[in-house]
Write an enzyme that holds these catalytic residues in place. Structure first.
Site, PDB file in Angstrom:
ATOM      1  N   LYS A   1       0.858  -1.199   0.000  1.00  0.00           N
ATOM      2  CA  LYS A   1       0.000   0.000   0.000  1.00  0.00           C
ATOM      3  C   LYS A   1       0.886   1.239   0.000  1.00  0.00           C
ATOM      4  CE  LYS A   1      -1.658   1.626   4.023  1.00  0.00           C
ATOM      5  NZ  LYS A   1      -1.329   3.044   4.280  1.00  0.00           N
ATOM      6  N   ASN A   2       1.940   1.231   0.842  1.00  0.00           N
ATOM      7  CA  ASN A   2       2.744   2.448   1.011  1.00  0.00           C
ATOM      8  C   ASN A   2       3.756   2.654  -0.097  1.00  0.00           C
ATOM      9  OD1 ASN A   2       1.223   2.957   3.209  1.00  0.00           O
ATOM     10  ND2 ASN A   2       2.753   2.305   4.713  1.00  0.00           N
TER      11      ASN A   2
ATOM     12  N   CYS B   1      -4.624  12.833  12.675  1.00  0.00           N
ATOM     13  CA  CYS B   1      -5.464  11.656  12.447  1.00  0.00           C
ATOM     14  C   CYS B   1      -5.394  10.814  13.714  1.00  0.00           C
ATOM     15  CB  CYS B   1      -4.980  10.887  11.238  1.00  0.00           C
ATOM     16  SG  CYS B   1      -3.364  10.259  11.545  1.00  0.00           S
TER      17      CYS B   1
ATOM     18  N   ARG C   1       0.657  14.433  12.744  1.00  0.00           N
ATOM     19  CA  ARG C   1       1.052  14.303  11.336  1.00  0.00           C
ATOM     20  C   ARG C   1       1.357  15.666  10.693  1.00  0.00           C
ATOM     21  NH1 ARG C   1      -1.052   9.193   9.725  1.00  0.00           N
ATOM     22  NH2 ARG C   1       0.554   9.092   8.146  1.00  0.00           N
TER      23      ARG C   1
ATOM     24  N   ASP D   1       4.431   0.448  12.013  1.00  0.00           N
ATOM     25  CA  ASP D   1       3.183  -0.103  11.457  1.00  0.00           C
ATOM     26  C   ASP D   1       2.923  -1.535  11.908  1.00  0.00           C
ATOM     27  OD1 ASP D   1       3.481   1.615   8.252  1.00  0.00           O
ATOM     28  OD2 ASP D   1       2.892   2.293  10.242  1.00  0.00           O
TER      29      ASP D   1
ATOM     30  N   ARG E   1      -8.789  -0.176   4.488  1.00  0.00           N
ATOM     31  CA  ARG E   1      -7.887   0.802   3.842  1.00  0.00           C
ATOM     32  C   ARG E   1      -6.590   0.126   3.411  1.00  0.00           C
ATOM     33  NH1 ARG E   1      -5.945   4.772   7.580  1.00  0.00           N
ATOM     34  NH2 ARG E   1      -4.575   5.130   5.793  1.00  0.00           N
TER      35      ARG E   1
HETATM   36  C1  EPZ Z   1       4.425   6.841   6.184  1.00  0.00           C
HETATM   37  O1  EPZ Z   1       3.678   7.901   6.776  1.00  0.00           O
HETATM   38  C2  EPZ Z   1       3.482   5.660   6.087  1.00  0.00           C
HETATM   39  N1  EPZ Z   1       2.353   5.997   5.223  1.00  0.00           N
HETATM   40  C3  EPZ Z   1       2.965   5.298   7.482  1.00  0.00           C
HETATM   41  O2  EPZ Z   1       2.138   4.134   7.343  1.00  0.00           O
HETATM   42  C4  EPZ Z   1       4.162   4.940   8.364  1.00  0.00           C
HETATM   43  O3  EPZ Z   1       3.705   4.673   9.673  1.00  0.00           O
HETATM   44  C5  EPZ Z   1       5.151   6.123   8.387  1.00  0.00           C
HETATM   45  O4  EPZ Z   1       5.536   6.473   7.035  1.00  0.00           O
HETATM   46  C6  EPZ Z   1       6.416   5.792   9.173  1.00  0.00           C
HETATM   47  O5  EPZ Z   1       7.018   4.671   8.620  1.00  0.00           O
HETATM   48  C7  EPZ Z   1       2.539   5.958   3.867  1.00  0.00           C
HETATM   49  O6  EPZ Z   1       3.606   5.661   3.382  1.00  0.00           O
HETATM   50  C8  EPZ Z   1       1.334   6.253   3.026  1.00  0.00           C
HETATM   51  P1  EPZ Z   1       6.586  10.101   8.370  1.00  0.00           P
HETATM   52  P2  EPZ Z   1       4.288   9.403   6.832  1.00  0.00           P
HETATM   53  O7  EPZ Z   1       6.561  11.367   7.608  1.00  0.00           O
HETATM   54  O8  EPZ Z   1       5.073   9.661   5.604  1.00  0.00           O
HETATM   55  C9  EPZ Z   1       6.795  13.257  11.890  1.00  0.00           C
HETATM   56  C10 EPZ Z   1       0.214   2.828   7.650  1.00  0.00           C
HETATM   57  O9  EPZ Z   1      -0.297   2.333   8.667  1.00  0.00           O
HETATM   58  N2  EPZ Z   1       6.783  14.276  10.836  1.00  0.00           N
HETATM   59  O10 EPZ Z   1       7.766   9.190   8.214  1.00  0.00           O
HETATM   60  O11 EPZ Z   1       3.188  10.312   7.193  1.00  0.00           O
HETATM   61  C11 EPZ Z   1       5.434  12.573  11.968  1.00  0.00           C
HETATM   62  O12 EPZ Z   1       4.556  13.326  12.783  1.00  0.00           O
HETATM   63  C12 EPZ Z   1       0.740   4.247   7.689  1.00  0.00           C
HETATM   64  O13 EPZ Z   1       0.359   2.216   6.554  1.00  0.00           O
HETATM   65  C13 EPZ Z   1       7.005  15.602  11.198  1.00  0.00           C
HETATM   66  O14 EPZ Z   1       7.201  15.926  12.363  1.00  0.00           O
HETATM   67  O15 EPZ Z   1       5.282   9.247   8.072  1.00  0.00           O
HETATM   68  C14 EPZ Z   1       5.757  11.271  12.597  1.00  0.00           C
HETATM   69  O16 EPZ Z   1       5.866  11.455  14.002  1.00  0.00           O
HETATM   70  C15 EPZ Z   1       0.505   4.911   9.039  1.00  0.00           C
HETATM   71  N3  EPZ Z   1       6.975  16.548  10.234  1.00  0.00           N
HETATM   72  C16 EPZ Z   1       7.143  10.943  12.049  1.00  0.00           C
HETATM   73  O17 EPZ Z   1       7.666  12.179  11.545  1.00  0.00           O
HETATM   74  C17 EPZ Z   1       6.770  16.236   8.904  1.00  0.00           C
HETATM   75  O18 EPZ Z   1       6.790  17.151   8.051  1.00  0.00           O
HETATM   76  C18 EPZ Z   1       7.126   9.915  10.919  1.00  0.00           C
HETATM   77  O19 EPZ Z   1       6.327  10.440   9.913  1.00  0.00           O
HETATM   78  C19 EPZ Z   1       6.556  14.892   8.559  1.00  0.00           C
HETATM   79  C20 EPZ Z   1       6.570  13.922   9.535  1.00  0.00           C
END
Ligand code: EPZ
Length: 419
Positions: A22-23, A116, A121, A305, A397
């Site tokens: 999915k990701n 969310c 996020r 995840d 989802r």
């Molecule tokens: C991706 O989300 C995945 N989703 C998530 O999977 C996964 O949990 C996550 O990466 C971490 O591996 C998709 O790929 C569609 P991040 P993403 O940006 O990109 C903070 C699932 O269950 N952050 O790596 O949103 C954020 O708040 C989903 O399949 C900032 O602070 O994750 C979080 O604490 C859930 N500022 C951490 O970084 C930003 O600008 C990791 O977020 C961006 C992120």
């Protein structure tokens, strides 16, 4: 609305084939808008996040259709650069449309994705990275509006290896002027898949999978046919389910190197893991030992995840486990549901202390997010008695044919419509 009726206590046996990730499919769909011509992505899982992303592309004016398990996208006639609030609310990760819309139109607007069920996020890392490339951002009426006269390659450093921010920079940089060097990049396998997909379209990206990705901007990208990487999180979910119920299953198709840390933890639970090429076999006696400690980390660390699924496993194991969630602020919202089943779990901020119980019992359970929902299903499969699980829109989802795959492994799970 649907619910699962699950009769717990059945050991799992058999083989399950992993779906495409999915990701990975989601950022690949976002990248389709960059191609002059048609893109075909094969073996696309029929999950609601994919259908939502397809709708976003249609709203931008792209032609999108499903043929069997393929999705065909032709973004040539796309003219729109705004992703509506309705769809961004549905699909938080649509934020990486920013990069591809900027690369295509030099402007983009998406409704602020907002928090969310698992955390705030924020998108600060995305926006500060894009600013290095000449992108100006305004927040207007709940929308993030990005514009740039020229999209220029730049030296960018991410303060945190955000998956989405890494993907956004790559998507923006492939058609930018000059070279972009992204340091502090996320190393997830889905980013390597995005690199391979873009390079097959004529891009020049290298280094994905390491913490430094180099993108040399090109003038145009052409259509491609592509099969995405398999879903390591879906595969891990089935492995953990078998660990919890006992039995022996084989998961096929996923790259074992994408799940290294999980194997280490499952062996700690006293499961046996046997790997041969892309086949992963797990054997579990059902009554396991708790993990001493699990800390979620960016890849290649233990994946956030799979955190909820692992807590469900430890809730009915021998001993006590400490689980630390380092990626998201509120990723324990499924715990009260496990407590209805007799679990003894104490959450304190980003940590959970799990005191394993001899057996959990069935209950009426409510899914609150995708992976928390999967954890409830796992707990119900291993518990004594019957459980009802509602809120299946969350698990739909990310898990294609969840009940079908589980039934094929011997689980007693039925999807029934309740109204
Ligand atoms: C991706 O989300 C995945 N989703 C998530 O999977 C996964 O949990 C996550 O990466 C971490 O591996 C998709 O790929 C569609 P991040 P993403 O940006 O990109 C903070 C699932 O269950 N952050 O790596 O949103 C954020 O708040 C989903 O399949 C900032 O602070 O994750 C979080 O604490 C859930 N500022 C951490 O970084 C930003 O600008 C990791 O977020 C961006 C992120």
């Amino acid at each position: 609305m649907d619910q699962f009726l699950i009769e717990g206590g059945k050991r799992l046996y058999g083989t399950v084939r992993a779906q495409s990730a999915k990701n990975s499919v989601l950022p690949l769909l976002a990248a389709c808008i960059l191609a002059e011509g048609r893109v075909t992505i094969r073996e696309v899982p029929p999950i609601t996040d994919v259908f939502c992303m397809a709708q976003i592309l249609r709203e931008l004016g792209a032609e999108v259709r499903f043929e069997g398990d393929c999705v065909l996208v032709d973004g040539s006639d796309a003219t729109e650069h705004t992703v509506s609030a309705v769809l961004t609310k549905e699909l938080r990760s649509s934020v990486f449309m920013l990069g591809s819309l900027l690369a295509r139109f030099r402007r983009a607007a998406i409704a602020y994705p907002g928090g969310c069920d698992i955390g705030l996020r924020p998108v600060d890392l995305h926006l500060s990275a894009l600013a290095h490339m000449g992108v100006k951002t305004q927040e207007r009426d709940g929308y993030i509006v990005c514009t740039c006269d020229d999209l220029r390659g730049a030296d960018i450093g991410l303060d945190f290896p955000s998956v989405g921010a890494t993907e956004n920079v790559i998507l923006a940089a492939v058609l930018a002027k000059g070279e972009t060097v992204l340091s502090g990049a996320a190393r997830e396998p889905e980013i390597v898949d995005l690199q391979n997909f873009l390079n097959a379209m004529g891009a020049r990206v290298r280094g994905a999978g390491t913490d430094t990705v180099v993108i040399e901007g090109v003038k145009r990208l052409h259509g491609v046919e592509y099969t995405p990487v398999k879903d390591r999180i879906e595969a891990g979910t089935y492995l953990i389910a078998c660990a919890a119920t006992g039995g022996e299953i084989e998961v096929e198709g996923v790259e074992p190197a994408h799940l290294g840390f999980l194997f280490h933890k499952l062996r700690e639970n006293s499961c046996k893991i046997h790997i041969k090429n892309d086949k992963i076999r797990i054997t579990s006696a059902g009554r396991l030992r708790c993990n001493r400690k699990i800390e979620t980390m960016p890849f290649p660390g233990f994946p956030t995840d799979l955190q909820a699924q692992t807590v469900a496993l430890n809730a009915a194991a021998e001993g006590c486990a400490l689980i630390v969630e380092n990626l998201f602020e509120t990723r324990f919202r499924y715990v009260p549901e496990l407590k209805k089943m007799g679990a003894d779990i104490e959450v304190n901020g980003r940590s959970a202390v799990v005191r394993g119980q001899p057996r959990l019992h069935g209950a009426s359970l409510v899914c609150k997010d995708l992976r928390g929902g999967a954890a409830l299903v796992i707990a119900a499969l291993a518990a004594e008695g019957t459980s009802e699980v509602v809120g299946l829109a969350h698990v739909d989802r990310g898990y294609a044919d969840f009940e079908g795959k589980l039934r094929a492994l011997g689980a007693e799970v039925k999807r029934v419509r309740i109204r």
